[in-house]
Design a protein around this motif. Structure first.
Motif, PDB file in Angstrom:
ATOM      1  N   ALA A 110       0.848  -1.207   0.000  1.00 20.89           N
ATOM      2  CA  ALA A 110       0.000   0.000   0.000  1.00 20.89           C
ATOM      3  C   ALA A 110       0.873   1.243   0.000  1.00 20.89           C
ATOM      4  CB  ALA A 110      -0.926  -0.012   1.214  1.00 20.89           C
ATOM      5  N   GLN A 111       1.971   1.208   0.760  1.00 21.15           N
ATOM      6  CA  GLN A 111       2.855   2.380   0.809  1.00 21.15           C
ATOM      7  C   GLN A 111       3.528   2.597  -0.550  1.00 21.15           C
ATOM      8  OE1 GLN A 111       6.614   2.335   2.912  1.00 21.15           O
ATOM      9  NE2 GLN A 111       6.046   4.178   4.053  1.00 21.15           N
ATOM     10  N   ARG A 112       3.942   1.498  -1.169  1.00 21.44           N
ATOM     11  CA  ARG A 112       4.638   1.628  -2.468  1.00 21.44           C
ATOM     12  C   ARG A 112       3.709   2.138  -3.562  1.00 21.44           C
ATOM     13  NH1 ARG A 112       8.099  -3.633  -0.964  1.00 21.44           N
ATOM     14  NH2 ARG A 112       9.619  -2.511   0.277  1.00 21.44           N
ATOM     15  N   GLN A 113       2.406   1.995  -3.319  1.00 22.59           N
ATOM     16  CA  GLN A 113       1.452   2.566  -4.290  1.00 22.59           C
ATOM     17  C   GLN A 113       1.248   4.059  -4.051  1.00 22.59           C
ATOM     18  OE1 GLN A 113      -2.001   0.105  -3.772  1.00 22.59           O
ATOM     19  NE2 GLN A 113      -0.972  -1.678  -4.659  1.00 22.59           N
ATOM     20  N   GLY A 114       2.033   4.622  -3.125  1.00 26.25           N
ATOM     21  CA  GLY A 114       1.990   6.076  -2.919  1.00 26.25           C
ATOM     22  C   GLY A 114       1.145   6.535  -1.736  1.00 26.25           C
ATOM     23  N   ASN A 115       0.736   5.601  -0.894  1.00 23.00           N
ATOM     24  CA  ASN A 115      -0.108   5.984   0.239  1.00 23.00           C
ATOM     25  C   ASN A 115       0.708   6.174   1.515  1.00 23.00           C
ATOM     26  OD1 ASN A 115      -2.702   5.547  -1.186  1.00 23.00           O
ATOM     27  ND2 ASN A 115      -1.953   3.432  -1.261  1.00 23.00           N
ATOM     28  N   ASP A 116       0.198   7.043   2.396  1.00 24.42           N
ATOM     29  CA  ASP A 116       0.727   7.114   3.765  1.00 24.42           C
ATOM     30  C   ASP A 116      -0.074   6.146   4.615  1.00 24.42           C
ATOM     31  OD1 ASP A 116       2.639   9.060   3.287  1.00 24.42           O
ATOM     32  OD2 ASP A 116       1.169  10.682   3.484  1.00 24.42           O
ATOM     33  N   LEU A 117       0.619   5.503   5.574  1.00 21.35           N
ATOM     34  CA  LEU A 117      -0.024   4.394   6.263  1.00 21.35           C
ATOM     35  C   LEU A 117       0.101   4.448   7.778  1.00 21.35           C
ATOM     36  CD1 LEU A 117      -1.220   2.361   4.338  1.00 21.35           C
ATOM     37  CD2 LEU A 117       0.495   0.744   5.113  1.00 21.35           C
ATOM     38  N   VAL A 118      -1.057   4.344   8.434  1.00 22.91           N
ATOM     39  CA  VAL A 118      -1.069   4.150   9.884  1.00 22.91           C
ATOM     40  C   VAL A 118      -1.753   2.809  10.123  1.00 22.91           C
ATOM     41  CG1 VAL A 118      -1.925   5.011  12.094  1.00 22.91           C
ATOM     42  CG2 VAL A 118      -1.195   6.624  10.319  1.00 22.91           C
ATOM     43  N   VAL A 119      -1.125   1.969  10.935  1.00 24.68           N
ATOM     44  CA  VAL A 119      -1.645   0.624  11.146  1.00 24.68           C
ATOM     45  C   VAL A 119      -2.035   0.476  12.615  1.00 24.68           C
ATOM     46  CG1 VAL A 119      -1.098  -1.834  10.913  1.00 24.68           C
ATOM     47  CG2 VAL A 119      -0.074  -0.175   9.358  1.00 24.68           C
ATOM     48  N   VAL A 120      -3.164  -0.204  12.843  1.00 23.45           N
ATOM     49  CA  VAL A 120      -3.584  -0.493  14.220  1.00 23.45           C
ATOM     50  C   VAL A 120      -3.661  -2.007  14.353  1.00 23.45           C
ATOM     51  CG1 VAL A 120      -5.473  -0.274  15.892  1.00 23.45           C
ATOM     52  CG2 VAL A 120      -4.890   1.657  14.414  1.00 23.45           C
ATOM     53  N   VAL A 121      -3.071  -2.551  15.412  1.00 31.81           N
ATOM     54  CA  VAL A 121      -3.115  -4.010  15.565  1.00 31.81           C
ATOM     55  C   VAL A 121      -3.809  -4.429  16.854  1.00 31.81           C
ATOM     56  CG1 VAL A 121      -1.136  -4.700  14.170  1.00 31.81           C
ATOM     57  CG2 VAL A 121      -0.782  -3.965  16.530  1.00 31.81           C
ATOM     58  N   SER A 122      -4.422  -5.619  16.766  1.00 30.91           N
ATOM     59  CA  SER A 122      -4.951  -6.311  17.939  1.00 30.91           C
ATOM     60  C   SER A 122      -3.857  -7.220  18.472  1.00 30.91           C
ATOM     61  CB  SER A 122      -6.117  -7.212  17.539  1.00 30.91           C
ATOM     62  OG  SER A 122      -7.232  -6.463  17.199  1.00 30.91           O
ATOM     63  N   ALA A 123      -4.123  -7.822  19.624  1.00 30.05           N
ATOM     64  CA  ALA A 123      -3.229  -8.847  20.149  1.00 30.05           C
ATOM     65  C   ALA A 123      -3.321 -10.083  19.248  1.00 30.05           C
ATOM     66  CB  ALA A 123      -3.656  -9.218  21.556  1.00 30.05           C
ATOM     67  N   MET A 124      -2.268 -10.910  19.260  1.00 27.23           N
ATOM     68  CA  MET A 124      -2.299 -12.145  18.478  1.00 27.23           C
ATOM     69  C   MET A 124      -3.488 -12.990  18.961  1.00 27.23           C
ATOM     70  SD  MET A 124       1.806 -12.914  18.510  1.00 27.23           S
ATOM     71  CE  MET A 124       1.874 -14.276  17.346  1.00 27.23           C
ATOM     72  N   ALA A 125      -4.134 -13.708  18.008  1.00 27.83           N
ATOM     73  CA  ALA A 125      -5.360 -14.446  18.330  1.00 27.83           C
ATOM     74  C   ALA A 125      -5.216 -15.257  19.622  1.00 27.83           C
ATOM     75  CB  ALA A 125      -5.702 -15.381  17.174  1.00 27.83           C
ATOM     76  N   GLY A 126      -6.167 -15.138  20.495  1.00 31.73           N
ATOM     77  CA  GLY A 126      -6.176 -15.936  21.731  1.00 31.73           C
ATOM     78  C   GLY A 126      -5.414 -15.307  22.879  1.00 31.73           C
ATOM     79  N   GLU A 127      -4.596 -14.279  22.583  1.00 29.32           N
ATOM     80  CA  GLU A 127      -3.719 -13.727  23.627  1.00 29.32           C
ATOM     81  C   GLU A 127      -4.517 -12.977  24.702  1.00 29.32           C
ATOM     82  OE1 GLU A 127      -0.858 -14.361  24.420  1.00 29.32           O
ATOM     83  OE2 GLU A 127      -0.100 -12.694  25.615  1.00 29.32           O
ATOM     84  N   THR A 128      -5.493 -12.163  24.291  1.00 30.65           N
ATOM     85  CA  THR A 128      -6.267 -11.415  25.284  1.00 30.65           C
ATOM     86  C   THR A 128      -7.009 -12.399  26.204  1.00 30.65           C
ATOM     87  OG1 THR A 128      -6.528  -9.695  23.630  1.00 30.65           O
ATOM     88  CG2 THR A 128      -7.939  -9.532  25.565  1.00 30.65           C
ATOM     89  N   ASN A 129      -7.595 -13.445  25.608  1.00 32.89           N
ATOM     90  CA  ASN A 129      -8.283 -14.457  26.427  1.00 32.89           C
ATOM     91  C   ASN A 129      -7.312 -15.137  27.382  1.00 32.89           C
ATOM     92  OD1 ASN A 129     -10.677 -13.946  25.193  1.00 32.89           O
ATOM     93  ND2 ASN A 129     -10.601 -15.701  23.817  1.00 32.89           N
ATOM     94  N   ARG A 130      -6.107 -15.416  26.878  1.00 32.62           N
ATOM     95  CA  ARG A 130      -5.118 -16.092  27.730  1.00 32.62           C
ATOM     96  C   ARG A 130      -4.775 -15.218  28.940  1.00 32.62           C
ATOM     97  NH1 ARG A 130       0.308 -16.622  28.826  1.00 32.62           N
ATOM     98  NH2 ARG A 130       0.844 -14.730  27.697  1.00 32.62           N
TER      99      ARG A 130
END
Ligand code: ADP
Ligand code: ASP
Ligand code: MG
Length: 436
Positions: free
Chosen positions: A28-48
């Motif tokens: 997406a960046q190489r196509q000329g966009n500026d990028l902000v990314v938001v991530v969740s915890a790895m699957a199952g981690e919050t439950n753990r």
């Protein structure tokens, strides 16, 4: 374009998946966009992490009382403030891990990235631990990093209260982090990457014949999310609606076009029924022989409100012999507490009154803005359920939804019957659900 991309737990569930997300960001960046990314915890981690806290509490209780009292409901429930503060410190760590790993993966693939946690992006919330609301979001650090050519990877789900304590935004809260961020920095689009191709006519895990919806209005999405469709956190949709953020829900496993959450339908007529939701977490309470005099309902619902119980449907039957039945639903987790509160109420003629509770129910809701101009949706739903021999316990309607309560064991059957009956199943009959 300025794009916010949010990756949910399954999208960052393994190191391979994190690398794939990194590649998607770079593309997406190489196509000329500026990028902000938001991530969740790895699957199952919050439950753990929540389970760790629960197990610790259970150990303490077992020592005090000789046995554990079952799981502490943690992020969804109320508890003591000290515990909840530490719980937020604990569960917020899951997102820190995936943010740092994704930033590293972007570096490994030749890009430039920086990971930032809640306090570094100025995500200020109120003090409601485990379910905090965003009050302010300062985008200056993010803007600086973007100007320096970096992909900014933010830890979702977490914020900071006015005293600098870590808070979290409730389960599924990274969706809200992402949409709020998109609003704060004026992003052109907020892409929510998940494990399904978009928003479906109902949860595709329950009904494999569910169809992907090309576009859905904020209003409908807000209803579906509130009524049990967990694909987006409710507050994220409220943010999108309030700030006019363009949200695109799509899969991190392919490049298919997903679902656009729009303010109003652009390309097609409003469907009468856009989707269905199933909520298994409700329970029913009936007060029988309630004296039909002013003030009783006020006493009942005031007490529940004071106890912080959110009541959903309420039905009061016509009075016979000066008494009536009062039926309502509450979240299943709050059932025991609600009944205890009601038992301690000094209601008129309390001796004749009985309190009957039933946790074995579920709520199915039919949603669509086209209902505003179409009558007969409730009647049709009743017919479909009658044909399956399913009894309806309660009904509630609003301008754009019809909800029915049925016995829990018939929930999935009812959902499938309604899905087919309203023409939502994959295939040519789908057109019948459109307004003419
Ligand atoms: P993430 O970890 O990416 O945030 P979630 O598990 O929170 O993902 O949300 C995606 C899940 O939501 C899907 O796997 C699906 O089972 C469920 N879901 C419930 N209702 C719907 C719906 N109407 N459309 C699509 N997915 C739905
Ligand atoms: N990790 C948090 C949760 O599991 C937040 C999120 O995934 O959006 O609820
Ligand atoms: Mg989610």
């Amino acid at each position: 374009m300025l794009i916010v991309q949010k990756f949910g737990g399954s999208s960052v569930g393994t190191l391979e998946r994190i690398r794939a997300c990194a590649q998607r960001c770079l593309d997406a960046q190489r196509q000329g966009n500026d990028l902000v990314v938001v991530v969740s915890a790895m699957a199952g981690e919050t439950n753990r992490l929540i389970k760790l806290a629960n197990r610790l509490r259970a150990l303490g209780r077992a020592e005090e009382e000789g046995e554990g009292k079952g799981p502490y409901v943690a992020v969804d429930g109320a508890g003591d403030p000290v515990h909840e503060r530490e719980l937020d410190q604990l569960v917020s760590t899951g997102e820190n891990v995936s943010a740092a790993l994704l930033a590293m993966a972007i570096h490994d693939l030749g890009g430039e990235a920086i990971s930032l946690v809640g306090h570094q992006i100025g995500m200020i919330t109120d003090r409601t631990y485990t379910n905090a609301r965003i009050k302010e979001l300062r985008g200056d650090r993010i803007r600086r990093e973007i100007e320096a050519g970096k992909i900014v990877v933010c830890a979702g789900f977490q914020g900071l209260d006015a005293d600098g304590n870590i808070t979290t935004l409730g389960r599924g809260g990274s969706d809200t982090s992402a949409v709020a961020l998109a609003a704060a920095i004026g992003a052109d689009v907020c892409e929510i990457y998940t494990d399904v191709d978009g928003v479906y006519t109902t949860d595709p895990r329950i009904e494999p014949k569910a169809r992907k919806i090309a576009e859905i209005t904020c209003e409908e999405m807000l209803e579906l999310a509130s009524l049990g469709a967990k694909v987006l956190q409710i507050r994220s949709v409220a943010f999108a609606m309030k700030y006019g953020v363009a949200v695109h829900v799509r899969s991190s496993l392919n490049n298919n076009e997903g679902t656009w959450i729009v303010s109003e339908y652009r390309s097609m007529e409003a469907p009468v029924v856009v989707g269905l939701a199933l909520d298994r977490n409700e329970a029913k309470v009936t007060l029988t022989n309630v004296p039909d005099v002013p003030g009783v309902a006020a006493m009942v619902f005031n007490r529940l409100a004071e106890a912080g119980v959110v009541v959903d449907m309420i039905i009061q039957n016509a009075s016979r012999d000066g008494t009536t039945d009062l039926t309502f639903t509450v979240p299943e987790n709050d059932l025991e507490r609600s009944v205890k509160e009601l038992e301690s109420l000094d209601l008129p003629r309390r001796e004749a009154l009985t309190i009957v509770s039933d946790p074995e129910i579920c709520k199915i809701s039919i949603v669509g803005v086209g209902m505003r101009s179409h009558s007969g949706v409730a009647a049709k739903a009743f017919q479909i359920l009658a044909a399956e021999g399913i009894n309806i316990h309660m009904v509630s309607t609003s301008e754009i939804k019809v909800s029915v309560v049925v016995q829990e064991r018939y929930g999935e059957l009812a959902l499938r019957a309604l899905h087919a009956g309203f023409g939502l199943d994959e295939g040519p009959s789908a057109e019948t659900s459109k307004a003419s």
